[in-house]
Write an enzyme that holds these catalytic residues in place. Structure first.
Site, PDB file in Angstrom:
ATOM      1  N   THR A  13       0.853  -1.193   0.000  1.00 52.45           N
ATOM      2  CA  THR A  13       0.000   0.000   0.000  1.00 52.45           C
ATOM      3  C   THR A  13       0.886   1.239   0.000  1.00 52.45           C
ATOM      4  OG1 THR A  13      -0.203   0.115   2.419  1.00 52.45           O
ATOM      5  CG2 THR A  13      -1.820  -1.233   1.221  1.00 52.45           C
ATOM      6  N   GLY A  18       8.497   7.103  -3.108  1.00 55.05           N
ATOM      7  CA  GLY A  18       9.316   6.901  -1.927  1.00 55.05           C
ATOM      8  C   GLY A  18       9.592   5.452  -1.577  1.00 55.05           C
ATOM      9  N   TYR A 151       1.593  12.528  14.562  1.00 59.02           N
ATOM     10  CA  TYR A 151       2.218  11.529  13.688  1.00 59.02           C
ATOM     11  C   TYR A 151       2.988  10.512  14.522  1.00 59.02           C
ATOM     12  CZ  TYR A 151       5.418   9.545  10.208  1.00 59.02           C
ATOM     13  OH  TYR A 151       6.144   8.685   9.419  1.00 59.02           O
TER      14      TYR A 151
END
Length: 250
Positions: A13, A18, A151
């Protein structure tokens, strides 16, 4: 070239850029049939060309359960089972305490925690007994970063998913590990640091704090993911593997 994943089915996913893109490409080069996800169709189309081999793209946002269902429907149309799930989709923004909004909190947790949870849970009916799950964590799971608390909290949650899921899945001999990259040269990192000269200056400064003396490359993270997913890591289970040039150890 090694072919550790010949005839294996791998789901990645967040596979359009990146670390996800580099890892999907590495799996493909080692013989896997790879399914990638991403939110933008044009980015998916470009990734498919770059990855090559047996790769399929499914547009979707892994924070949306219906999109996860579409992903596994697409896999099931071609294959009877999945060998590896790399639950990598995620992201975040820098917002200091005092400026955190409900929207920021909800979006970050939906993408990084809810998305990972249901990506894995909905894979279970297709996931082969003895298969492997790799989750994308972060060095922020154990170290503080200014303006990055939401985060960081999501990545601590992801790390603890691995600890708990190895118990839930032990009867099926499915291994679950977390890969925790440090600073890695990606478009997302440049965007996080403001782009252009500002991003370069920030990266140069932070590279000086890393024992390896530089930031990482996506291909280096990919190699670690493939190790955790492979039979070479058959007795590695529930770990958080830091790939960060030593930054988290000092």
């Amino acid at each position: 070239m090694a072919n550790r994943f010949e005839n294996k089915v791998v789901v990645v996913t967040g596979g359009t850029s990146g670390i996800g893109l580099a890892t999907a490409k590495a799996f493909s080069e080692e013989g896997a049939s790879v399914f990638i996800t991403g939110r933008r169709q044009e980015a998916l189309d470009a990734a498919v060309k770059q990855i090559g081999g047996r790769v399929s793209a499914v547009q979707g946002d892994m924070a949306r359960l219906a999109d996860i269902d579409r992903l596994y429907d697409a896999v099931q149309q071609k294959h009877a089972q999945i060998d590896v799930v790399f639950a990598n989709a995620g992201g975040g923004e820098m917002v200091p305490l005092g400026a955190i909004t409900e929207e920021h909190y909800q979006q970050t947790f939906d993408t990084n925690v809810k998305g990972v949870l249901f990506t894995v849970q909905k894979a279970l009916p297709l996931l082969k007994d003895g298969g492997s799950i790799v989750l994308t964590g972060s060095t922020t799971s154990i170290s503080g970063t200014p303006a990055f608390s939401v985060y960081s909290a999501t990545k601590a949650a992801v790390r603890n998913f691995a600890r708990n899921w190895i118990l839930d899945l032990k009867d099926r001999h499915i291994r679950v590990n977390a890969i925790s990259p440090g600073l890695t040269e990606t478009a997302g990192l440049n965007e996080l640091f403001g782009g252009g000269d500002q991003a370069k200056g920030t990266k140069d400064y932070l590279a000086g704090l890393i024992p390896a003396g530089r930031i990482g490359q996506p291909e280096e993270i990919a190699k670690a993911v493939l190790f955790l997913a492979s039979d070479e890591a058959s007795f590695v289970n529930g770990v958080e593997l830091f790939v960060d040039g030593g930054q988290a150890q000092i």
